[in-house]
Design a protein around this motif. Structure first.
Motif, short mmCIF file in Angstrom:
data_model
loop_
_atom_site.label_atom_id
_atom_site.label_comp_id
_atom_site.label_asym_id
_atom_site.label_seq_id
_atom_site.Cartn_x
_atom_site.Cartn_y
_atom_site.Cartn_z
N GLU A 1 -4.32 30.69 28.73
CA GLU A 1 -4.86 30.11 29.96
C GLU A 1 -6.34 30.46 30.10
N LEU A 2 -6.69 31.69 29.78
CA LEU A 2 -8.10 32.09 29.81
C LEU A 2 -8.94 31.30 28.83
N LEU A 3 -8.34 30.94 27.69
CA LEU A 3 -9.05 30.19 26.66
C LEU A 3 -9.09 28.69 26.95
N GLY A 4 -8.37 28.23 27.97
CA GLY A 4 -8.41 26.82 28.35
C GLY A 4 -7.42 25.94 27.60
N VAL A 5 -6.21 26.43 27.37
CA VAL A 5 -5.22 25.69 26.60
C VAL A 5 -4.84 24.38 27.26
N GLY A 6 -4.55 23.40 26.43
CA GLY A 6 -4.03 22.10 26.87
C GLY A 6 -2.71 21.85 26.18
N ALA A 7 -2.57 20.69 25.59
CA ALA A 7 -1.32 20.31 24.92
C ALA A 7 -1.12 21.08 23.62
N VAL A 8 0.14 21.27 23.26
CA VAL A 8 0.51 21.92 22.00
C VAL A 8 1.50 20.97 21.31
N ALA A 9 1.27 20.72 20.01
CA ALA A 9 2.14 19.80 19.27
C ALA A 9 2.27 20.25 17.83
N TYR A 10 3.20 19.60 17.13
CA TYR A 10 3.37 19.83 15.70
C TYR A 10 3.22 18.49 15.00
N ASP A 11 2.42 18.45 13.95
CA ASP A 11 2.20 17.24 13.15
C ASP A 11 3.01 17.37 11.87
N PRO A 12 4.21 16.74 11.80
CA PRO A 12 5.06 16.89 10.62
C PRO A 12 4.47 16.25 9.37
N THR A 13 3.65 15.23 9.52
CA THR A 13 3.04 14.57 8.38
C THR A 13 2.14 15.52 7.60
N ALA B 1 -16.03 30.30 9.91
CA ALA B 1 -17.29 29.64 9.60
C ALA B 1 -17.64 28.74 10.78
N PHE B 2 -18.73 29.06 11.47
CA PHE B 2 -19.20 28.27 12.61
C PHE B 2 -20.16 27.21 12.06
N LEU B 3 -19.72 25.97 12.00
CA LEU B 3 -20.50 24.91 11.39
C LEU B 3 -21.44 24.21 12.37
N LEU B 4 -20.98 24.04 13.59
CA LEU B 4 -21.76 23.42 14.67
C LEU B 4 -21.42 24.12 15.97
N PRO B 5 -22.31 24.07 16.97
CA PRO B 5 -21.97 24.68 18.25
C PRO B 5 -20.94 23.84 19.00
N ALA B 6 -20.10 24.53 19.75
CA ALA B 6 -19.16 23.87 20.66
C ALA B 6 -19.77 23.93 22.06
N HIS B 7 -19.55 22.89 22.83
CA HIS B 7 -20.07 22.79 24.20
C HIS B 7 -18.90 22.49 25.14
N PRO B 8 -19.09 22.53 26.45
CA PRO B 8 -17.99 22.15 27.33
C PRO B 8 -17.42 20.78 26.95
N GLY B 9 -16.10 20.71 26.92
CA GLY B 9 -15.42 19.47 26.55
C GLY B 9 -14.08 19.75 25.91
N LEU B 10 -13.50 18.73 25.32
CA LEU B 10 -12.18 18.80 24.70
C LEU B 10 -12.29 19.10 23.21
N TYR B 11 -11.45 20.04 22.75
CA TYR B 11 -11.40 20.40 21.33
C TYR B 11 -9.94 20.50 20.90
N ARG B 12 -9.73 20.38 19.59
CA ARG B 12 -8.40 20.56 19.02
C ARG B 12 -8.50 21.51 17.83
N THR B 13 -7.53 22.42 17.76
CA THR B 13 -7.40 23.26 16.57
C THR B 13 -6.18 22.78 15.81
N TYR B 14 -6.32 22.82 14.50
CA TYR B 14 -5.24 22.45 13.58
C TYR B 14 -4.95 23.68 12.74
N GLY B 15 -3.79 24.26 12.94
CA GLY B 15 -3.42 25.48 12.21
C GLY B 15 -2.30 25.22 11.24
N LYS B 16 -2.40 25.85 10.06
CA LYS B 16 -1.35 25.66 9.07
C LYS B 16 -1.12 26.95 8.29
#
Length: 151
Positions: free
Chosen positions: A19-31, A93-108
Motif C-alpha cells: 500500500e505504501l508503494l502504491g500497489v494496483g492490480a495483480v495478475a499472472y500471465d500464463p503465456t 539497473a536503473f535505465l530511465l527515471p520513473a515519474h508520477p504515473g502508472l507502472y507495471r512490474t513483470y516478475g519471473k
C-alpha cells in the motif's frame, strides 16, 4: 491450486508495504509465465519534486521495492505459498527515471530449487517503455503446515 486461486490469495493477503508503494492490480500471465503488478507512483514516492516538469523522480528504493515485490510474488506462486522467500541479493539497473504515473512490474522465476531461487523482473511505464530491470537470488524455506495454508 490454480494460478488464478493463487493470485486471489495474493490480493487478499498483500503486505501492508505494498500500500505504501502504491500497489494496483495483480495478475499472472500464463503465456509468459510471469507475475504482473501495477504500481501508481505519486509525488510522495519522489525526490526532486520542486519545479520538476514531470512532478519529480521516483526514489530508487521505491523502484527496487516494486521489482522485488514482483520477483518474490512469482516465487511464492511457483511454491504455491508453501515457502517463504527472502532476498539474499538484488541487482537493479536503473535505465530511465520513473515519474508520477502508472507502472507495471513483470516478475519471473528463472530457476527455483528447494532452497535457492533465481528471479528476474522488469519495470515498464504506461507506454511499455523499459525503466528498470532486476535480478535476485533468494533463500527459500518451507513454511510450517499451520502457516502454509492459502485458504
Amino acid at each position: 491450486m490454480s494460478y488464478e486461486d493463487l493470485i486471489k490469495h495474493t490480493v487478499a493477503r498483500r503486505p501492508a508495504a505494498w500500500e505504501l508503494l502504491g500497489v494496483g492490480a495483480v495478475a499472472y500471465d500464463p503465456t509468459r509465465d510471469r507475475v504482473v503488478v501495477e504500481w501508481h507512483a505519486e509525488p510522495r514516492h519522489c525526490h526532486s519534486t520542486e519545479g520538476h516538469p514531470k512532478g519529480g523522480i521516483v526514489q530508487g528504493g521505491i523502484v527496487t521495492g516494486w521489482l522485488d515485490a514482483a520477483m518474490a510474488t512469482a516465487s511464492l506462486l511457483r511454491g504455491e505459498y508453501l515457502i517463504t522467500v527472502a532476498s539474499l541479493e538484488i541487482k537493479v539497473a536503473f535505465l530511465l527515471p520513473a515519474h508520477p504515473g502508472l507502472y507495471r512490474t513483470y516478475g519471473k522465476v528463472v530457476r527455483q530449487g528447494r532452497s535457492i531461487g533465481f528471479l528476474e523482473a522488469e519495470l515498464r511505464d504506461a507506454n511499455d517503455v523499459l525503466i528498470a530491470t532486476a535480478s535476485s537470488t533468494a533463500a527459500l524455506r518451507p513454511k510450517s503446515p499451520a502457516v502454509a495454508s492459502p485458504a
